[in-house]
Design an enzyme around this catalytic site. Structure first.
Site, PDB file in Angstrom:
ATOM      1  N   GLY A  40     -38.517 -52.053  51.692  1.00 55.04           N
ATOM      2  CA  GLY A  40     -37.960 -53.363  51.980  1.00 55.04           C
ATOM      3  C   GLY A  40     -36.455 -53.368  51.782  1.00 55.04           C
TER       4      GLY A  40
ATOM      5  CE1 TYR B 255     -31.455 -58.073  47.604  1.00 50.52           C
ATOM      6  CE2 TYR B 255     -33.085 -58.825  49.219  1.00 50.52           C
ATOM      7  CZ  TYR B 255     -31.845 -58.950  48.601  1.00 50.52           C
ATOM      8  OH  TYR B 255     -30.992 -59.966  48.989  1.00 50.52           O
ATOM      9  CB  SER B 256     -36.778 -50.465  48.966  1.00 44.94           C
ATOM     10  OG  SER B 256     -37.341 -49.263  48.513  1.00 44.94           O
ATOM     11  CG  ASN B 257     -34.697 -50.733  42.778  1.00 42.18           C
ATOM     12  OD1 ASN B 257     -33.626 -51.023  43.298  1.00 42.18           O
ATOM     13  ND2 ASN B 257     -35.198 -51.399  41.762  1.00 42.18           N
TER      14      ASN B 257
ATOM     15  CB  VAL C 196     -34.680 -47.540  50.312  1.00 43.56           C
ATOM     16  CG1 VAL C 196     -33.440 -47.363  51.189  1.00 43.56           C
ATOM     17  CG2 VAL C 196     -35.931 -47.651  51.176  1.00 43.56           C
TER      18      VAL C 196
END
Length: 303
Positions: free
Chosen positions: A68, A70-72, A74
């Site tokens: 997403g 806000y993906s940590n 990623v």
């Protein structure tokens, strides 16, 4: 950005003295995985390490993963690519929004190329059709699953219990995809058990996920883990005034700013369950993958 220093293992172990547990004869140790690396902390590094080695072994120079906005996960893949010399591609759920939020801005600054899938297509992100389209656009790549939870990631998490140099009975972690719990439980000694605290509402499906991940990684379900499903506080990235008060009180008592999506729910559950789930004399280890006052401030991707 946390610089080019390498992740450091083992992570520290700290005992927390708290009268709410001590009065019941329960000891609490914090496994400070948040301190492994500023940009690739905790289970992010443990899941990525084996995948990076495998990508290199197979001759890949590009990593592609999903998450997403806000993906940590990623964010961590972008940081790992910069640190270890991989090109990186992040496939983001939903539409592009400019300016980029801090998570995606970090990823781009670390060299990651971003592309977007609408939410309908994202549901089939691992299908051959979608993956083939991505390969046509970006060339050959090593595909990392959302959250990093695959057999290699589970095996990385299984190394954690051996780092703990004090006797303990129960080890606890928050759960998003189940990979961290699957690995930790598989790495336990006889007589020890693992407890997972899902942060998703309606997360009973995670039991099947943990079972599947353990079987993929080790060929068997270790059978030494359970989950406490009632501490999601409304669902993923949701909160309540009660949880906010717990976070503030924990900071006042211990000087640690708990990350609210995962780790605050984990610690809240441990204190709530102490009277019934942990007999006097139990030593509990809680695995902290991030703190609110460290690099991972945005809403995380599933663990």
């Amino acid at each position: 950005m946390g610089g080019l220093r390498l992740p450091v293992l083992p992570s520290p172990l700290e005992e927390i003295a708290d009268a709410r547990l001590g009065g019941r004869g329960v000891r609490l140790l914090l496994k400070r995985d948040d301190l492994i690396h500023p940009d690739i902390p905790g289970n992010k590094w443990r899941k990525l390490r084996g995948n990076l080695d495998e990508a290199r072994r197979l001759g890949h120079d590009t990593l592609l993963t999903f998450g997403g906005a806000y993906s940590n996960h990623v964010r961590a893949v972008a940081a790992a690519g910069r640190l270890f010399g991989f090109r990186t591609v992040g496939v983001i759920r939903g539409e592009e929004h400019l300016p980029l939020n801090p998570t995606l801005r970090f990823a781009v600054d670390a060299g990651m190329r971003l592309t977007y899938l609408d939410r309908t297509s994202y549901r089939t992100k691992s299908s051959p059709g979608v993956v083939d389209r991505l390969r046509a656009e970006f060339g050959a790549f090593c595909l990392l699953p959302e959250g990093g939870s695959n057999a290699l990631g589970v095996r990385g998490c299984a190394e954690l219990p051996a780092e703990i140099d004090r006797p303990f009975d129960v080890i606890c972690c928050s759960c998003g995809t189940g990979g961290t719990l699957a690995g930790i439980a598989a790495g336990l000694a006889p007589g020890q058990r693992a407890l997972g605290v899902p942060v998703l509402r309606g997360a009973r499906f995670l039991a099947d996920e943990v079972d599947a991940l353990q079987r993929a990684a080790f060929g068997v379900n270790s059978g030494n883990w359970t989950m406490a499903y009632d501490f999601h506080f409304g669902g993923y990235a949701k909160s309540t005034p009660e949880l906010a008060r717990f976070i503030a009180d924990f900071h006042d008592r211990h000087g640690l700013a708990l990350e609210p999506v995962y780790e605050a729910k984990l610690l809240y559950a441990l204190f709530a369950l102490a009277a019934d789930a942990f007999p006097p004399g139990t030593t509990v280890v809680a695995v902290l993958n991030a703190l609110a006052d460290r690099a991972f401030r945005a809403t995380p991707s599933p663990t």
